[in-house]
Design an enzyme around this catalytic site. Structure first.
Site, short mmCIF file in Angstrom:
data_model
loop_
_atom_site.label_atom_id
_atom_site.label_comp_id
_atom_site.label_asym_id
_atom_site.label_seq_id
_atom_site.Cartn_x
_atom_site.Cartn_y
_atom_site.Cartn_z
N ASP A 17 0.81 -1.22 0.00
CA ASP A 17 0.00 0.00 0.00
C ASP A 17 0.84 1.26 0.00
O ASP A 17 2.07 1.22 0.19
CB ASP A 17 -0.95 0.00 1.21
CG ASP A 17 -0.26 -0.40 2.51
OD1 ASP A 17 0.97 -0.47 2.55
OD2 ASP A 17 -0.97 -0.63 3.51
N GLU A 36 -9.47 -2.00 5.20
CA GLU A 36 -10.14 -1.70 6.46
C GLU A 36 -11.41 -2.55 6.61
O GLU A 36 -11.93 -3.08 5.61
CB GLU A 36 -10.54 -0.22 6.48
CG GLU A 36 -9.35 0.75 6.45
CD GLU A 36 -8.70 0.95 7.81
OE1 GLU A 36 -8.68 0.00 8.62
OE2 GLU A 36 -8.20 2.06 8.06
N ASN A 82 -7.49 -3.15 14.09
CA ASN A 82 -8.88 -3.48 13.73
C ASN A 82 -8.94 -4.64 12.75
O ASN A 82 -9.97 -4.89 12.14
CB ASN A 82 -9.58 -2.23 13.16
CG ASN A 82 -8.89 -1.70 11.91
OD1 ASN A 82 -7.92 -2.29 11.44
ND2 ASN A 82 -9.39 -0.59 11.38
N HIS A 95 -7.05 -4.90 10.01
CA HIS A 95 -6.75 -4.58 8.61
C HIS A 95 -5.44 -5.21 8.16
O HIS A 95 -4.54 -5.44 8.95
CB HIS A 95 -6.82 -3.07 8.32
CG HIS A 95 -5.71 -2.22 8.83
ND1 HIS A 95 -5.93 -1.06 9.53
CD2 HIS A 95 -4.36 -2.34 8.73
CE1 HIS A 95 -4.77 -0.50 9.82
NE2 HIS A 95 -3.80 -1.25 9.36
C1 GLP Z 1 -0.49 0.24 8.85
C2 GLP Z 1 -0.16 -0.48 7.51
C3 GLP Z 1 -0.31 -1.97 7.63
C4 GLP Z 1 0.32 -2.44 8.93
C5 GLP Z 1 -0.52 -1.93 10.07
C6 GLP Z 1 0.02 -2.30 11.45
O1 GLP Z 1 -1.58 1.09 8.79
N1 GLP Z 1 -0.87 -0.02 6.37
O2 GLP Z 1 0.28 -2.62 6.51
O3 GLP Z 1 0.36 -3.83 9.00
O4 GLP Z 1 -0.78 -0.56 9.98
O5 GLP Z 1 1.10 -1.50 11.79
P1 GLP Z 1 2.06 -1.79 12.99
O6 GLP Z 1 2.94 -2.92 12.55
O7 GLP Z 1 2.83 -0.53 13.17
O8 GLP Z 1 1.22 -2.15 14.16
#
Ligand code: GLP
Length: 242
Positions: free
Chosen positions: A67, A143, A136, A138
């Site tokens: 992304d 989402e 959440n 995702h």
């Molecule tokens: C972000 C990214 C995801 C990632 C998630 C968790 O928003 N778009 O690809 O897996 O949040 O992030 P973290 O590893 O910092 O908890």
């Protein structure tokens, strides 16, 4: 689904990096699907270390990231391109022209998404897709929704995601409200999926996503239907499951 329990964040990172390293060794011209977020940082650090030691060669690897924020340039230090460059691309011998992310600077969402779908298709899809897990549920920026989106699409980020990502920006107003993300369908087409999860704050969503009902309200729950998923999680993240 295979769940591997790691002692802590470092152990999780080493185990995940070992899985990615074995993919690169077994198939030097593989396509790696990559992820951002704080969870995979340690995994990338191990890969860089092993590359520097001469154990890994990324010269024939292609990468496709999950992304990118809509509206951020590659030079913006909060863009996912910047993140990937900082943590991996600039530190190993992957060819810059073989590293792909959705184009956050393309204002036409339809074009940005169809271009990225074409890039993924031309690369042949991911041999191994690395994923983090949002609070959440995702994955990428898919989402919670009423349906699983198949392909790359433009998403409105939820309030909880905007808040979670606020820590990286000077203020909440600077957090982009939209992003381009690979769809759940594309993620599910990866031959192999590796999920990294760390910390007690993820324990509840780990239980819901991997042991609860399969629903687009918890996008990561779709992974239960994939035939080759490995979750590497530390003990804290696994504290609510046996
Ligand atoms: C972000 C990214 C995801 C990632 C998630 C968790 O928003 N778009 O690809 O897996 O949040 O992030 P973290 O590893 O910092 O908890």
């Amino acid at each position: 689904m295979k769940i591997i329990s790691a002692k802590d964040y470092d152990d999780m990172s080493r185990k995940a990096a070992n899985i990615i390293a074995s993919q690169v060794i077994m198939k030097p011209d593989c396509v790696l699907g990559l992820a951002t977020g704080s969870t995979p940082v340690g995994t990338y650090a191990r890969l860089v270390e092993w590359y520097e030691r001469g154990d890994l060669d990324f010269s024939n690897v292609t990468t496709v990231n999950l992304d990118e924020y809509k509206g951020l340039t590659k030079e913006n230090d909060q863009s996912y391109f910047y993140f990937m460059n900082k943590h991996l691309f600039s530190k190993v011998n992957v060819k810059p022209e073989r590293t792909f992310l959705p184009d956050g600077t393309e204002p036409d969402s339809e074009k940005a998404c169809s271009d990225y779908n074409r890039i993924i298709a031309e690369a042949g899809g991911a041999d191994l897709q690395l994923l983090g897990l949002g609070h959440n549920g995702h994955i990428g920026f898919n989402e919670p929704a009423d349906v699983f989106e198949a392909k790359t699409h433009c998403v409105d980020l939820t309030e909880s995601t905007i808040k979670a990502n606020q820590r990286f920006f000077a203020s909440i107003d600077e957090v982009p409200r939209q992003a381009y993300t690979m769809g759940v369908g594309t993620i599910m087409k990866a031959k192999r999926i590796l999920v990294v999860v760390s910390g007690e704050d993820k324990a509840k969503i780990v239980k819901e996503a991997f042991f609860g009902p399969i629903t687009p309200r918890v996008p990561a729950s779709a992974l239960q239907l994939h035939g080759n998923v490995t979750v590497v999680a530390d003990e804290a993240a696994l504290s609510l499951v046996k």
